[in-house]
Design an enzyme around this catalytic site. Structure first.
Site, mmCIF file in Angstrom:
data_model
loop_
_atom_site.group_PDB
_atom_site.id
_atom_site.type_symbol
_atom_site.label_atom_id
_atom_site.label_comp_id
_atom_site.label_asym_id
_atom_site.label_seq_id
_atom_site.Cartn_x
_atom_site.Cartn_y
_atom_site.Cartn_z
ATOM 1 N N HIS A 57 -2.259 -2.193 -9.998
ATOM 2 C CA HIS A 57 -3.217 -1.920 -8.886
ATOM 3 C C HIS A 57 -4.313 -2.484 -9.050
ATOM 4 O O HIS A 57 -4.789 -3.229 -10.130
ATOM 5 C CB HIS A 57 -3.597 -0.182 -9.449
ATOM 6 C CG HIS A 57 -4.197 0.449 -8.352
ATOM 7 N ND1 HIS A 57 -5.684 0.569 -8.064
ATOM 8 C CD2 HIS A 57 -3.734 1.443 -7.544
ATOM 9 C CE1 HIS A 57 -6.045 1.129 -7.252
ATOM 10 N NE2 HIS A 57 -4.795 1.726 -6.658
ATOM 11 N N ASP A 102 2.409 5.623 -6.634
ATOM 12 C CA ASP A 102 3.724 5.309 -5.724
ATOM 13 C C ASP A 102 4.886 5.483 -6.680
ATOM 14 O O ASP A 102 6.057 5.708 -6.068
ATOM 15 C CB ASP A 102 3.941 4.304 -4.810
ATOM 16 C CG ASP A 102 2.878 4.365 -3.684
ATOM 17 O OD1 ASP A 102 3.071 5.593 -2.972
ATOM 18 O OD2 ASP A 102 2.186 3.436 -3.329
ATOM 19 N N HIS A 138 0.897 -1.130 -0.055
ATOM 20 C CA HIS A 138 0.270 -0.026 0.091
ATOM 21 C C HIS A 138 0.861 1.326 -0.042
ATOM 22 O O HIS A 138 1.777 1.210 -1.045
ATOM 23 C CB HIS A 138 -1.002 -0.249 1.167
ATOM 24 C CG HIS A 138 -1.973 0.857 1.234
ATOM 25 N ND1 HIS A 138 -2.488 1.619 0.158
ATOM 26 C CD2 HIS A 138 -3.045 1.235 2.054
ATOM 27 C CE1 HIS A 138 -3.483 2.319 0.597
ATOM 28 N NE2 HIS A 138 -3.842 2.017 1.821
HETATM 29 N N1 ACO Z 1 4.947 -6.380 -9.969
HETATM 30 C C1 ACO Z 1 4.944 -7.681 -10.632
HETATM 31 N N2 ACO Z 1 4.064 -8.328 -10.783
HETATM 32 C C2 ACO Z 1 2.771 -7.816 -10.383
HETATM 33 C C3 ACO Z 1 2.925 -6.502 -9.844
HETATM 34 C C4 ACO Z 1 3.968 -5.735 -9.547
HETATM 35 N N3 ACO Z 1 3.968 -4.582 -9.006
HETATM 36 N N4 ACO Z 1 1.623 -6.287 -9.628
HETATM 37 C C5 ACO Z 1 0.847 -7.173 -9.915
HETATM 38 N N5 ACO Z 1 1.692 -8.184 -10.323
HETATM 39 C C6 ACO Z 1 1.212 -9.790 -10.913
HETATM 40 C C7 ACO Z 1 1.223 -10.644 -9.826
HETATM 41 O O1 ACO Z 1 2.311 -11.346 -9.418
HETATM 42 C C8 ACO Z 1 -0.115 -11.477 -10.547
HETATM 43 O O2 ACO Z 1 0.706 -12.035 -11.470
HETATM 44 P P1 ACO Z 1 0.128 -13.888 -11.559
HETATM 45 O O3 ACO Z 1 -1.172 -13.798 -11.814
HETATM 46 O O4 ACO Z 1 1.158 -14.286 -12.697
HETATM 47 O O5 ACO Z 1 0.416 -14.456 -10.056
HETATM 48 C C9 ACO Z 1 -0.828 -10.615 -11.348
HETATM 49 O O6 ACO Z 1 -0.280 -9.304 -11.483
HETATM 50 C C10 ACO Z 1 -2.115 -9.836 -10.338
HETATM 51 O O7 ACO Z 1 -1.643 -9.428 -9.077
HETATM 52 P P2 ACO Z 1 -2.151 -9.472 -7.916
HETATM 53 O O8 ACO Z 1 -1.364 -9.333 -6.743
HETATM 54 O O9 ACO Z 1 -3.380 -10.410 -7.698
HETATM 55 O O10 ACO Z 1 -3.254 -8.133 -7.855
HETATM 56 P P3 ACO Z 1 -3.603 -7.324 -6.846
HETATM 57 O O11 ACO Z 1 -4.806 -6.392 -7.428
HETATM 58 O O12 ACO Z 1 -3.916 -8.044 -5.553
HETATM 59 O O13 ACO Z 1 -2.548 -6.158 -6.888
HETATM 60 C C11 ACO Z 1 -1.149 -4.541 -6.001
HETATM 61 C C12 ACO Z 1 -2.419 -5.107 -6.499
HETATM 62 C C13 ACO Z 1 -1.096 -5.280 -4.523
HETATM 63 C C14 ACO Z 1 -0.942 -3.158 -5.681
HETATM 64 C C15 ACO Z 1 -0.010 -5.066 -6.843
HETATM 65 O O14 ACO Z 1 -0.076 -4.515 -8.015
HETATM 66 C C16 ACO Z 1 1.581 -4.983 -6.144
HETATM 67 O O15 ACO Z 1 1.723 -5.704 -5.485
HETATM 68 N N6 ACO Z 1 2.062 -3.848 -6.550
HETATM 69 C C17 ACO Z 1 3.444 -3.559 -5.985
HETATM 70 C C18 ACO Z 1 3.227 -2.665 -4.770
HETATM 71 C C19 ACO Z 1 2.712 -1.248 -5.105
HETATM 72 O O16 ACO Z 1 3.148 -0.525 -5.693
HETATM 73 N N7 ACO Z 1 1.614 -0.803 -4.128
HETATM 74 C C20 ACO Z 1 1.256 0.525 -4.092
HETATM 75 C C21 ACO Z 1 -0.403 0.237 -4.690
HETATM 76 S S1 ACO Z 1 -1.042 1.847 -4.872
HETATM 77 C C22 ACO Z 1 -1.328 2.262 -3.371
HETATM 78 O O17 ACO Z 1 -1.673 1.645 -2.512
HETATM 79 C C23 ACO Z 1 -1.189 3.650 -2.815
#
Ligand code: ACO
Length: 376
Positions: free
Chosen positions: A261, A312, A222
């Protein structure tokens, strides 16, 4: 066992409540606060106007805005007891831990504001005004800077910068931070806002709800992601190493911070605006290093995973250019999002229903009870 509905892991796509505060169109990449497009607000308004908008549902008149400026100035002073307690906290602690503890402690010294269920915009204003002071009180001590003054003449953005870097920001610098604060002020039912609403839905007080929210924002999935993005840039070091570093991370199934996201399926509109500010500020300061690394990172992550940047990705580069230490990036996020958290808490009080979902039980049933003396 009775049949249960399918589990929505992470409550993905579950519509939990009605709200008038914020709308995200994840397919069009649009973000709306109380009816106003974030692009208009970022281009034309101030954080103060946006906080007012989130709390009251309408933009302030000139007099109302002036009044809010004055209130923020008046409400910045910490209770002496809290200042003393912050001075006793370990200098090596992460500022998000300080913030969480200090918001919780603040409630002890403000009994009027903390009555359970108090539906108080005054409490929202107090918390929004005081978060920069908590951060300044802690950061100035650990950095041996002169004690904080309330500086009522400064906007919230300029005061936050003064509190953290102890100098008069230029107009461009305080506008850059003002825009970042506007963009972070609310985001519908993100994890920290949801945590705040869950707390409020038990009729607990505003300070408890914001304490829950600060703890939730801290996580790297987050708000904590902005700090990690800058660590990634250090690891990459130079543009021509971007592909190698990113690919190695992806092979290890590591997440690339600042990308992806839950709601946006296209570019996060906040990232679009912050990218521009990262460039603008970098040019003004003659330092485009982070901006160029981030551009390269974006290209590689899109090519390898099809992921778009989130809010971010560029915020940390802006805060670094402003001279803010990295461990204060997520606290800056909190100093803005507190306006949204409190708006949501007040909305929750208006339309209260205890938030209490159910779980699909996947454990055992009907186990024979064995007395302790007979357990092997
Ligand atoms: N890097 C690499 N792979 C990613 C990323 C990432 N940043 N984000 C998503 N994916 C991939 C996952 O590994 C997953 O792949 P798979 O299906 O092969 O396993 C797929 O995309 C879907 O990811 P989920 O985790 O199911 O998607 P979710 O909606 O839960 O994730 C999240 C959202 C947590 C923000 C994710 O994109 C992430 O971890 N990003 C990095 C952390 C980040 O930047 N957080 C800030 C978000 S904005 C905020 O809160 C202010």
């Amino acid at each position: 066992m009775p049949e249960m509905a399918e589990v929505q892991r992470g409550l993905q796509d579950v519509v939990a409540l009605e709200s008038r505060i914020c709308f995200i169109d994840g397919r069009q990449g649009r973000l709306i606060y109380q009816g106003y497009d974030i692009r208009d607000l970022a281009a034309r308004s101030t954080f103060e106007e946006v906080a007012y908008l989130l709390w009251y549902g309408r933009l302030p008149t000139a007099t109302q805005l002036e009044d809010l400026h004055r209130r923020f100035g008046e409400l910045r002073t910490l209770p002496d007891e809290l200042g003393q307690r912050i001075d006793q906290m370990p200098v090596g602690a992460h500022p998000m831990d300080i913030l969480r503890t200090a918001v919780s402690a603040l409630a002890l010294f403000e009994p009027e504001e903390t009555k359970p269920g108090a539906s108080s915009i005054g409490g929202a204003q107090r918390l929004t005004a005081v978060l920069p002071s908590i951060l300044g009180q802690f950061h100035r001590r650990r950095s041996r800077l002169p004690p904080l003054k309330p500086r009522p003449e400064l906007s919230q953005a300029a005061y936050l910068l003064y509190a953290l870097v102890d100098r008069e920001p230029t107009e461009l610098e305080s506008r850059a931070l003002d825009v970042a604060l506007i963009l972070h002020a609310d985001h519908e039912l993100n994890a920290s806002t949801f945590a705040a609403r869950v707390t409020a839905s038990t009729l607990s007080d505003l300070y408890s709800a914001v304490t829950s929210a600060v703890g939730t924002l801290k996580g790297p999935l987050h708000g904590g992601a902005n700090e990690r993005v800058m660590e990634l840039l250090d690891e990459i070091g130079q543009v021509d190493r971007t592909e190698e570093v990113v690919k190695a991370k992806l092979v290890r199934h590591e997440r690339i911070m600042g990308f992806g996201h839950r709601v946006y399926k296209v570019e996060d509109p906040r990232a679009t605006i912050l990218r521009e500010w990262s460039r603008k500020l970098g040019e003004a300061k003659g330092d485009l290093r982070s901006y160029e690394l981030l551009r390269a990172l974006e290209a590689v992550v899109h090519q390898e995973k099809g992921l778009y940047p989130n809010v971010d990705l560029y915020s940390g580069s802006i805060y670094s250019l402003l001279g803010v230490p990295r461990d204060l990036f997520t606290p800056i996020f909190a100093a803005s999002r507190v306006a949204g958290w409190t708006a949501h808490v007040l909305e929750e009080y208006q339309d209260l229903r205890l938030i209490r979902p159910t779980a699909k039980y996947v454990g055992a049933v009907d186990l024979p009870y064995v007395p302790v003396s007979q357990r092997g």
